[in-house]
Scaffold this active site. Structure first.
Site, PDB file in Angstrom:
ATOM      1  N   ARG A   1       1.167  14.334  13.518  1.00 47.40           N
ATOM      2  CA  ARG A   1       1.570  14.082  12.126  1.00 47.40           C
ATOM      3  C   ARG A   1       1.432  15.330  11.240  1.00 47.40           C
ATOM      4  O   ARG A   1       0.690  15.353  10.275  1.00 47.40           O
ATOM      5  CB  ARG A   1       0.776  12.918  11.555  1.00 47.40           C
ATOM      6  CG  ARG A   1       1.000  11.637  12.345  1.00 47.40           C
ATOM      7  CD  ARG A   1       0.270  10.467  11.762  1.00 47.40           C
ATOM      8  NE  ARG A   1       0.910  10.007  10.528  1.00 47.40           N
ATOM      9  CZ  ARG A   1       0.388   9.037   9.777  1.00 47.40           C
ATOM     10  NH1 ARG A   1      -0.761   8.492  10.109  1.00 47.40           N
ATOM     11  NH2 ARG A   1       1.002   8.645   8.683  1.00 47.40           N
TER      12      ARG A   1
ATOM     13  N   CYS B   1      -4.532  12.649  13.852  1.00 48.07           N
ATOM     14  CA  CYS B   1      -4.629  11.239  13.467  1.00 48.07           C
ATOM     15  C   CYS B   1      -4.530  10.448  14.768  1.00 48.07           C
ATOM     16  O   CYS B   1      -3.959  10.911  15.750  1.00 48.07           O
ATOM     17  CB  CYS B   1      -3.474  10.936  12.522  1.00 48.07           C
ATOM     18  SG  CYS B   1      -3.157   9.193  12.325  1.00 48.07           S
TER      19      CYS B   1
ATOM     20  N   ARG C   1      -8.214  -0.783   5.178  1.00 46.44           N
ATOM     21  CA  ARG C   1      -7.423   0.285   4.542  1.00 46.44           C
ATOM     22  C   ARG C   1      -6.103  -0.269   4.021  1.00 46.44           C
ATOM     23  O   ARG C   1      -5.544   0.241   3.074  1.00 46.44           O
ATOM     24  CB  ARG C   1      -7.122   1.401   5.542  1.00 46.44           C
ATOM     25  CG  ARG C   1      -8.315   2.208   5.944  1.00 46.44           C
ATOM     26  CD  ARG C   1      -7.903   3.423   6.718  1.00 46.44           C
ATOM     27  NE  ARG C   1      -6.861   4.146   5.983  1.00 46.44           N
ATOM     28  CZ  ARG C   1      -6.193   5.184   6.491  1.00 46.44           C
ATOM     29  NH1 ARG C   1      -6.463   5.612   7.705  1.00 46.44           N
ATOM     30  NH2 ARG C   1      -5.272   5.809   5.796  1.00 46.44           N
TER      31      ARG C   1
ATOM     32  N   LYS D   1       0.858  -1.207   0.000  1.00 45.55           N
ATOM     33  CA  LYS D   1       0.000   0.000   0.000  1.00 45.55           C
ATOM     34  C   LYS D   1       0.883   1.242   0.000  1.00 45.55           C
ATOM     35  O   LYS D   1       0.657   2.176  -0.778  1.00 45.55           O
ATOM     36  CB  LYS D   1      -0.878  -0.012   1.243  1.00 45.55           C
ATOM     37  CG  LYS D   1      -1.468   1.339   1.618  1.00 45.55           C
ATOM     38  CD  LYS D   1      -2.297   1.294   2.858  1.00 45.55           C
ATOM     39  CE  LYS D   1      -1.534   1.502   4.124  1.00 45.55           C
ATOM     40  NZ  LYS D   1      -1.229   2.882   4.529  1.00 45.55           N
ATOM     41  N   ASN D   2       1.932   1.256   0.834  1.00 45.55           N
ATOM     42  CA  ASN D   2       2.729   2.478   0.992  1.00 45.55           C
ATOM     43  C   ASN D   2       3.723   2.715  -0.139  1.00 45.55           C
ATOM     44  O   ASN D   2       4.429   3.723  -0.139  1.00 45.55           O
ATOM     45  CB  ASN D   2       3.435   2.478   2.354  1.00 45.55           C
ATOM     46  CG  ASN D   2       2.432   2.664   3.478  1.00 45.55           C
ATOM     47  OD1 ASN D   2       1.263   2.979   3.242  1.00 45.55           O
ATOM     48  ND2 ASN D   2       2.863   2.430   4.711  1.00 45.55           N
TER      49      ASN D   2
ATOM     50  N   ASP E   1       5.463   0.446  12.072  1.00 47.26           N
ATOM     51  CA  ASP E   1       4.233  -0.195  11.589  1.00 47.26           C
ATOM     52  C   ASP E   1       4.145  -1.660  12.012  1.00 47.26           C
ATOM     53  O   ASP E   1       3.122  -2.302  11.784  1.00 47.26           O
ATOM     54  CB  ASP E   1       4.151  -0.112  10.061  1.00 47.26           C
ATOM     55  CG  ASP E   1       3.872   1.307   9.618  1.00 47.26           C
ATOM     56  OD1 ASP E   1       3.938   1.570   8.398  1.00 47.26           O
ATOM     57  OD2 ASP E   1       3.628   2.162  10.482  1.00 47.26           O
TER      58      ASP E   1
HETATM   59  C1  EPZ Z   1       4.633   6.886   6.509  1.00 46.19           C
HETATM   60  O1  EPZ Z   1       3.839   7.874   7.109  1.00 46.19           O
HETATM   61  C2  EPZ Z   1       3.741   5.656   6.387  1.00 46.19           C
HETATM   62  N1  EPZ Z   1       2.589   5.980   5.532  1.00 46.19           N
HETATM   63  C3  EPZ Z   1       3.242   5.244   7.778  1.00 46.19           C
HETATM   64  O2  EPZ Z   1       2.489   4.048   7.620  1.00 46.19           O
HETATM   65  C4  EPZ Z   1       4.465   4.949   8.645  1.00 46.19           C
HETATM   66  O3  EPZ Z   1       4.026   4.641   9.949  1.00 46.19           O
HETATM   67  C5  EPZ Z   1       5.382   6.179   8.688  1.00 46.19           C
HETATM   68  O4  EPZ Z   1       5.751   6.555   7.349  1.00 46.19           O
HETATM   69  C6  EPZ Z   1       6.656   5.922   9.467  1.00 46.19           C
HETATM   70  O5  EPZ Z   1       7.353   4.845   8.896  1.00 46.19           O
HETATM   71  C7  EPZ Z   1       2.759   5.981   4.177  1.00 46.19           C
HETATM   72  O6  EPZ Z   1       3.840   5.735   3.660  1.00 46.19           O
HETATM   73  C8  EPZ Z   1       1.547   6.294   3.347  1.00 46.19           C
HETATM   74  P1  EPZ Z   1       6.634  10.235   8.580  1.00 46.19           P
HETATM   75  P2  EPZ Z   1       4.372   9.402   7.147  1.00 46.19           P
HETATM   76  O7  EPZ Z   1       6.465  11.508   7.846  1.00 46.19           O
HETATM   77  O8  EPZ Z   1       5.210   9.683   5.973  1.00 46.19           O
HETATM   78  C9  EPZ Z   1       6.975  13.568  11.895  1.00 46.19           C
HETATM   79  C10 EPZ Z   1       0.644   2.649   7.891  1.00 46.19           C
HETATM   80  O9  EPZ Z   1       0.282   2.056   8.897  1.00 46.19           O
HETATM   81  N2  EPZ Z   1       6.768  14.544  10.803  1.00 46.19           N
HETATM   82  O10 EPZ Z   1       7.784   9.352   8.217  1.00 46.19           O
HETATM   83  O11 EPZ Z   1       3.200  10.271   7.421  1.00 46.19           O
HETATM   84  C11 EPZ Z   1       5.757  12.701  12.130  1.00 46.19           C
HETATM   85  O12 EPZ Z   1       4.841  13.358  12.994  1.00 46.19           O
HETATM   86  C12 EPZ Z   1       1.100   4.080   7.992  1.00 46.19           C
HETATM   87  O13 EPZ Z   1       0.725   2.149   6.744  1.00 46.19           O
HETATM   88  C13 EPZ Z   1       6.804  15.899  11.089  1.00 46.19           C
HETATM   89  O14 EPZ Z   1       6.994  16.304  12.233  1.00 46.19           O
HETATM   90  O15 EPZ Z   1       5.298   9.380   8.442  1.00 46.19           O
HETATM   91  C14 EPZ Z   1       6.350  11.467  12.753  1.00 46.19           C
HETATM   92  O16 EPZ Z   1       6.519  11.688  14.139  1.00 46.19           O
HETATM   93  C15 EPZ Z   1       0.845   4.646   9.378  1.00 46.19           C
HETATM   94  N3  EPZ Z   1       6.610  16.781  10.076  1.00 46.19           N
HETATM   95  C16 EPZ Z   1       7.714  11.345  12.066  1.00 46.19           C
HETATM   96  O17 EPZ Z   1       7.975  12.632  11.491  1.00 46.19           O
HETATM   97  C17 EPZ Z   1       6.384  16.384   8.782  1.00 46.19           C
HETATM   98  O18 EPZ Z   1       6.225  17.246   7.894  1.00 46.19           O
HETATM   99  C18 EPZ Z   1       7.744  10.312  10.954  1.00 46.19           C
HETATM  100  O19 EPZ Z   1       6.615  10.546  10.134  1.00 46.19           O
HETATM  101  C19 EPZ Z   1       6.336  15.008   8.517  1.00 46.19           C
HETATM  102  C20 EPZ Z   1       6.542  14.104   9.540  1.00 46.19           C
END
Ligand code: EPZ
Length: 434
Positions: free
Chosen positions: A125, A120, A400, A22-23, A308
């Site tokens: 996030r 969320c 999902r 999915k990702n 995850d």
């Molecule tokens: C991706 O989410 C995945 N989703 C998530 O999978 C996964 O848990 C996550 O990466 C971490 O591996 C998809 O790929 C669609 P991040 P993403 O930006 O990109 C902070 C699932 O279950 N952050 O890597 O949204 C954020 O709050 C989902 O399939 C900021 O502060 O995660 C987090 O604490 C859930 N500012 C950390 O970085 C930003 O602009 C990592 O988040 C972006 C992120």
């Protein structure tokens, strides 16, 4: 609202097949925005987030065909005319990954209007790093009424350093940089296999990307991209979820169609716990029925142990002898599954970003509530080993990201069925006179 009913106690035996990731599919579908030509993606998982992304692209004016025939899980996306480069609140609130269209829309159309994703279940996030990255490439960003607007006549290559490692932030910026003027150097990038898969697709479309999958990515911008055909990589989180299911139920399960190179941290940790696995290039065999021992675990960015898989690992820890300390380093609120597991008999204490799990605790069936995608997967795992019949509500969370989960698990011996909402029967149509 559908429910899953699971009677625990059956060892899982046989072969279970992993779907496309999915990702990886979500950013790949967004990448089709970058060209007027058709992009064909194969091995697309039949999950709710893919349908949401189809709607999102169609709302913008894209033509999206999505087929799940026996032979193929394929989508063909053609973004020749993008009348409205926008992502509505209705769609973004159901899927935060909608923000992945921000970068490609600004790069292709010169403007984008995306609803800011709300909160969320697993954390705030924010998307501040996506926005800062686009500003570095020259986009003018305004935020009002819950929307972020981005404009740029032509993005310009620049050096960008991510304050925090962000997966979709890296992907969003990569899709902006490929059409920017000049070279972009991105530092402190996410190294997930899904980022590398996106870069493979973009390079097939005519981009010039080097270093994807490492923390430094170099992009030489081009003026135009063309269509391409690409097969999505297998889902490493679905694979890991099934591997833990095999370990928990003491079965002998072959998890096929996966790429073990994408989850070595998980396999190493399972070895510490005493789980027996053997793997080839595209499958992992897990031979359960061994005593499990406790092992601490910290979630980290790739190639560390994935956040995850944290909820799924917690269930395994409840069945291991001894105390396991699980530390969640990526999200600030990703222990919602713990309380539901405690209701099933687990011994878990939450202390800030740490969960202290004392095993082994026999689990008993209960009526439980899914809260987010991976938390709901952990409830399925717990139900597979609980004594009695567990009912999991709000399984739309599972749908999902897991394709036909009940069919796949039933195919290897699980006692699992889905009960849909009991809808009032429609009144029979009046008989039509001959
Ligand atoms: C991706 O989410 C995945 N989703 C998530 O999978 C996964 O848990 C996550 O990466 C971490 O591996 C998809 O790929 C669609 P991040 P993403 O930006 O990109 C902070 C699932 O279950 N952050 O890597 O949204 C954020 O709050 C989902 O399939 C900021 O502060 O995660 C987090 O604490 C859930 N500012 C950390 O970085 C930003 O602009 C990592 O988040 C972006 C992120």
């Amino acid at each position: 609202m559908d429910k899953l009913v699971i009677r625990g106690g059956n060892p899982l035996l046989g072969t279970i097949r992993v779907s496309g990731a999915k990702n990886a599919a979500l950013p790949a579908m967004a990448a089709a925005i970058l060209t007027e030509e058709p992009v064909i993606l194969e091995n697309i998982p039949q999950v709710r987030d893919i349908e949401t992304t189809r709607k999102l692209l169609a709302e913008m004016g894209a033509e999206v065909e999505l087929g799940y025939g026996r032979a193929q899980h394929r989508t063909t996306i053609c973004c020749r005319d993008l009348a409205s480069p926008e992502a509505s609140y209705e769609l973004v609130k159901t899927m935060r990954a909608s923000t992945l269209v921000l970068g490609p829309l600004v790069a292709r159309c010169g403007r984008a209007r995306i609803s800011l994703p709300g909160g969320c279940a697993i954390g705030a996030r924010p998307i501040d790093l996506h926005i800062k990255g686009l500003q570095r490439l020259g986009a003018v960003i305004t935020q009002e009424h819950g929307f972020v607007e981005a404009r740029a006549d032509r993005l310009r290559g620049a050096e960008v350093v991510f304050d925090t490692i962000t997966v979709t932030g890296t992907e969003d910026l990569l899709m902006a940089a490929v059409l920017a003027e000049g070279e972009t150097i991105m530092l402190n990038c996410a190294r997930e296999p899904e980022v590398a898969d996106l870069a493979d697709l973009l390079n097939k479309m005519g981009a010039h990307i080097e270093g994807a999958g490492t923390s430094t990515i170099r992009v030489k911008g081009v003026s135009k991209l063309h269509g391409a055909k690409h097969r999505i990589i297998p889902d490493r989180i679905e694979a890991g979820t099934f591997i833990i299911a095999g370990a928990l139920t003491g079965g002998d399960l072959n998890v096929a169609g996966c790429d073990p190179r994408h989850f070595m941290a998980l396999l190493q940790k399972l070895g510490e716990v005493g789980v027996k696995t053997a793997y080839t290039a595209d499958a992992v065999r897990v031979m359960g029925d061994v005593p499990l021992n406790s092992a601490d675990m910290n979630t980290e960015e790739y190639p560390g142990f994935p956040t995850d898989m944290q909820a799924q690992y917690m269930v395994l820890a409840t069945q291991a002898q001894g105390t396991s300390v699980i530390t969640e380093n990526i999200f600030e609120n990703r222990f919602m599954h713990a309380q539901e597991l405690v209701r099933m008999g687990a011994n878990i204490k939450i202390e800030g970003s740490r969960a202290v799990v004392r095993g082994r605790s026999p689990l008993s069936a209960a009526a439980v509530l899914a809260s987010d995608l991976r938390a709901s997967a952990s409830l399925v795992l717990a139900a597979l080993v609980a004594d009695g019949e567990t009912i999991i509500d709000r399984v739309y969370h599972i749908d999902r990201g897991y394709e036909h989960i009940e069919e796949k698990l039933r195919g290897v011996g699980a006692q699992i069925r889905r009960i849909g909402e009991i809808l009032p029967k429609r009144a029979a149509a009046p008989a039509v006179r001959a």
